[in-house]
Design a protein around this motif. Sequence first.
Motif, short mmCIF file in Angstrom:
data_model
loop_
_atom_site.label_atom_id
_atom_site.label_comp_id
_atom_site.label_asym_id
_atom_site.label_seq_id
_atom_site.Cartn_x
_atom_site.Cartn_y
_atom_site.Cartn_z
N PHE A 126 -6.43 38.81 -27.90
CA PHE A 126 -5.61 38.04 -26.98
C PHE A 126 -6.36 36.72 -26.75
O PHE A 126 -7.59 36.73 -26.64
N ARG A 184 -1.97 37.78 -29.64
CA ARG A 184 -1.10 37.25 -28.59
C ARG A 184 -1.76 36.07 -27.86
O ARG A 184 -2.99 36.07 -27.69
N SER A 186 -1.82 34.14 -24.16
CA SER A 186 -1.43 34.31 -22.75
C SER A 186 -1.71 33.01 -21.99
O SER A 186 -2.60 32.24 -22.37
N SER A 195 -4.31 41.30 -20.94
CA SER A 195 -5.12 42.00 -21.94
C SER A 195 -5.65 43.32 -21.38
O SER A 195 -5.73 44.32 -22.10
#
Length: 263
Positions: A126, A184, A186, A195
């Motif tokens: 993440f 991903r 964020s 996360s």
Amino acid sequence: MASEFILSETGAGVLSITLNRPEVLNSITAAMSAELLATLNRAADDDQVRAVLLTGAGRGFCAGQDLAEATPAADKPRQDFAAHVRKVYNPLVRSIRRMPKPVVAAVNGVAAGAGASLAFACDFIFASSQASFIQAFAKIGLVPDTGATFFLPRLVGTARATAMMMLGEKVTADQALSYGMIYRVSEPDKLLDESRAFAATLATQATFALGLTKRLINGSAANDLDAQLEAEADLQGTAGRSDDFQEGVAAFLAKRAARFEGK
Ligand code: T3D
């Protein structure tokens, strides 16, 4: 061993590890790496830990080797980096890859040199939308290490990996996502919550089988098809004898949520 340079706490089956030298972007000294390795190795053996989260304090994730520690005085013999890499960095990568549970990197800021490599060794990355990844080695006349030349070409292909490693240019989180390098992106203020929630969900899954899956993924980098098929058969035998498998099938047939215990 008390930890001076990392923070760690366990909750909801997740061990959260925070690299904690924010004033130097969590660059790695021998002392910090020893603490990190001991913590990772303990997590591997701790049944209460079913997923690991790795992040950094402050505005950086990790800027790689602490260059102040790596620079010898002009009048001293030059350091043996081969020995240093074998002693400090390679064990960290092996510990992450051999960890029989998922490891999630929450890259909160810049990840440079061995710091980026450590993230690449994790099972999921993440990244904050403000994070970046830099193969900084070339800029200081070193070769990529800590598994970068293993993971990066597999993650992004040889062409992009070569450019990243030879040019040392910054790759933004959005670029990294579009390259397939990370899982991903964020928002910065949501990175830790998202996360950690993700890792906590992993910790409720059939984590015994996830650990075996990780072994298969590790092996697939070197195996030919026959060897990989054989490894899958072998570990399916192991998974099929697990309590989690019994529970998974029982829950499916009873149309209820499974309660996996990770064994
Ligand atoms: O030893 C061996 O076995 C060899 C193995 C090596 C493995 C490696 O990891 S080699 C690669 C080492 N890392 C680097 O070369 C990265 C160096 N850092 C940078 O290029 C930049 O700091 C960043 C691009 C990562 C971030 O830039 P920026 O502008 O956001 O921050 P900054 O101002 O450069 O850094 C903030 C502070 O952190 C600064 O200290 P100061 O001036 O506030 O007192 C800076 O010196 C310090 N810092 C950043 N990276 C390191 C570091 N101090 C020591 N070592 C670092 N790697």
